[in-house]
Design an enzyme around this catalytic site. Structure first.
Site, PDB file in Angstrom:
ATOM      1  N   HIS A 176      -0.516   0.578 -10.555  1.00 41.09           N
ATOM      2  CA  HIS A 176       0.314   1.543  -9.830  1.00 41.09           C
ATOM      3  C   HIS A 176       0.734   2.669 -10.770  1.00 41.09           C
ATOM      4  O   HIS A 176       0.688   3.853 -10.402  1.00 41.09           O
ATOM      5  CB  HIS A 176       1.555   0.853  -9.267  1.00 41.09           C
ATOM      6  CG  HIS A 176       1.354   0.213  -7.937  1.00 41.09           C
ATOM      7  ND1 HIS A 176       0.628  -0.941  -7.775  1.00 41.09           N
ATOM      8  CD2 HIS A 176       1.780   0.570  -6.692  1.00 41.09           C
ATOM      9  CE1 HIS A 176       0.622  -1.285  -6.496  1.00 41.09           C
ATOM     10  NE2 HIS A 176       1.305  -0.383  -5.820  1.00 41.09           N
ATOM     11  N   HIS A 223       6.029  -6.023 -12.410  1.00 37.27           N
ATOM     12  CA  HIS A 223       5.522  -5.707 -13.749  1.00 37.27           C
ATOM     13  C   HIS A 223       6.653  -5.678 -14.755  1.00 37.27           C
ATOM     14  O   HIS A 223       7.815  -5.425 -14.407  1.00 37.27           O
ATOM     15  CB  HIS A 223       4.817  -4.341 -13.748  1.00 37.27           C
ATOM     16  CG  HIS A 223       3.480  -4.349 -13.102  1.00 37.27           C
ATOM     17  ND1 HIS A 223       2.364  -4.906 -13.692  1.00 37.27           N
ATOM     18  CD2 HIS A 223       3.078  -3.874 -11.898  1.00 37.27           C
ATOM     19  CE1 HIS A 223       1.333  -4.767 -12.875  1.00 37.27           C
ATOM     20  NE2 HIS A 223       1.732  -4.146 -11.785  1.00 37.27           N
TER      21      HIS A 223
END
Length: 413
Positions: A176, A223
């Site tokens: 991302h 993350h």
């Protein structure tokens, strides 16, 4: 050095950011193993469906396998599951919640078939072509690195995880963050060559959008800080190395006689040769989707060049954009809605047909989820579906706009 890396990879940093933004872990209720069953990516996996699947498999086989290639688990011996409270969380700041959850949609399929085609339909096909090329390269490298490095995502608990679909994927780097950086700054650098606008304002917008997406990966608990930083750095390096060749690639893509062959063969080869994992993950399928979108778009742009109607902006560059009036805004919205309907219909039709053809060839049921995850089915059905979407977007949609009176040919070449 290792101390810094360990600190940046610490789940406590993620937890601290979530708490600062008003996302707090409340109670834990999950199904966790007594003897070491964990996700192959390092996090615990819960849910009664998995327990039932394991019990059914054990009864059918009479033994316990150390690992199931269609699961996200590694188990030491028997499948003994103990029930605990499942993770619950409390949202104390809904502004941050909606901001970051919305930002995290970048990189999902809905983004693939909305934002990028919208650039093509409402601004400049050249910019869409440039974006798709860089986006495909960056995402492929990021996805492959994930499955080669095999570094886990932050564990939950203590981290609150708001997404479940990609939890079986590995963590580093954050794709991302890579996609957000690549798309924002590719659009900035490419648009500056084509359109007149305040570069400083564009730079601020690119930085803000990239930062929102990066922070959203921490907020959603998917993350670590290290994953996000590595994603941004890797994407920046790829762009810096490739930038001098963007013009050459664009020329070859449009004018080389072997461009359509390369556009199909190379992405299809990379999809089939994607690194094999010891468990099922969405990375191969998502990577195939990205490569297929790029392949279909590339062929479409080559065809448009042969037909002499590319719908690009008219030079000399950079051009001044027309004022944003209510009429222009209405046309833009109409083009977006018509184009989106065409892409969704294409997706549903080709996906429906390709799945049934492939399932008939391999003698499996269309409703069999595990069968659809097999490489010989997943890769060709997703590749054919999204190549078709790329072709429809780049060739047919603008011509439908002309037929419907939604496009002024005086603005194209």
């Amino acid at each position: 050095m290792w101390g810094v890396i360990s600190y940046l990879n610490s789940p406590e940093l993620v937890v601290g950011f979530q708490r600062c933004c008003g996302l707090v872990l409340r109670e834990t209720r999950s199904f966790t193993p007594q003897n070491g069953c964990v996700n192959a990516n390092g996090s615990l996996k819960d849910g009664p469906v998995t327990i039932h699947q394991r019990k059914a498999e054990q009864v059918a086989n009479g033994t316990s396998r150390a690992q199931d290639s269609n699961s996200n688990y590694k188990c030491s011996s028997q499948y003994e599951i103990k029930e605990h409270p499942r993770p619950h969380y409390e949202v104390r700041n809904w502004i941050f919640y909606f901001l970051f959850v919305t930002s995290s949609t970048l990189g999902h399929e809905v983004f693939y078939i909305t934002f990028l085609p919208c650039i093509h339909w409402n601004l400049d096909p050249f910019l869409c072509r440039r974006l798709v090329n860089v986006w495909a390269v960056v995402m492929y490298i990021g996805q492959v690195m994930k499955d080669i490095l095999k570094l886990p995502r932050p564990p939950s608990p203590p981290v609150v995880k708001l997404e479940t679909r990609v939890d079986a994927e590995y963590g580093l780097p954050s794709t991302h963050a890579m996609a957000a950086t690549a798309i924002s700054f590719t659009l900035l650098l490419s648009a500056h060559e084509r359109v007149k606008f305040p570069f400083e304002l564009g730079l601020i917008v690119a930085v803000v959008l990239s930062a929102l997406v990066c922070l959203s990966r921490l907020y959603t608990g998917m993350h670590s800080v290290l994953d996000v930083i590595c994603g941004v750095v890797i994407s920046a390096v790829i762009m810096a190395v490739s930038y001098p060749y963007w013009g050459t690639v664009d020329f070859l893509q449009l004018h080389s006689p072997i461009s359509p062959v390369v556009a199909v063969v190379l992405p299809l080869f990379l999809s089939y040769k994607y690194p094999e994992l010891d468990h099922y993950s969405t990375t191969r399928g998502d990577t195939t989707i990205i490569l297929a979108c790029s392949a279909g778009s590339s062929i479409g742009y080559w065809v448009n060049e042969r037909l002499g109607l590319t719908f690009d902006l008219v030079g000399p560059f950079p051009v001044a954009l027309p004022p944003l009036t209510l009429a222009a805004l209405g046309l833009g919205v109409a083009r977006f809605l018509v184009g989106l309907v065409m892409l969704v219909l294409t997706r549903q039709t080709v996906r429906w047909a390709s799945l049934r053809v492939l399932c008939r060839i391999y003698g499996v049921s269309v409703s069999d989820v595990d069968a659809r995850r097999r490489k010989e089915i997943e890769v060709p059905y997703k590749f054919s579906t999204y190549v078709s979407i790329g072709l429809v977007n780049s060739i047919l949609v603008n011509r439908v706009f002309v037929m419907m009176g939604l496009w002024d040919l005086g603005n194209s070449v």
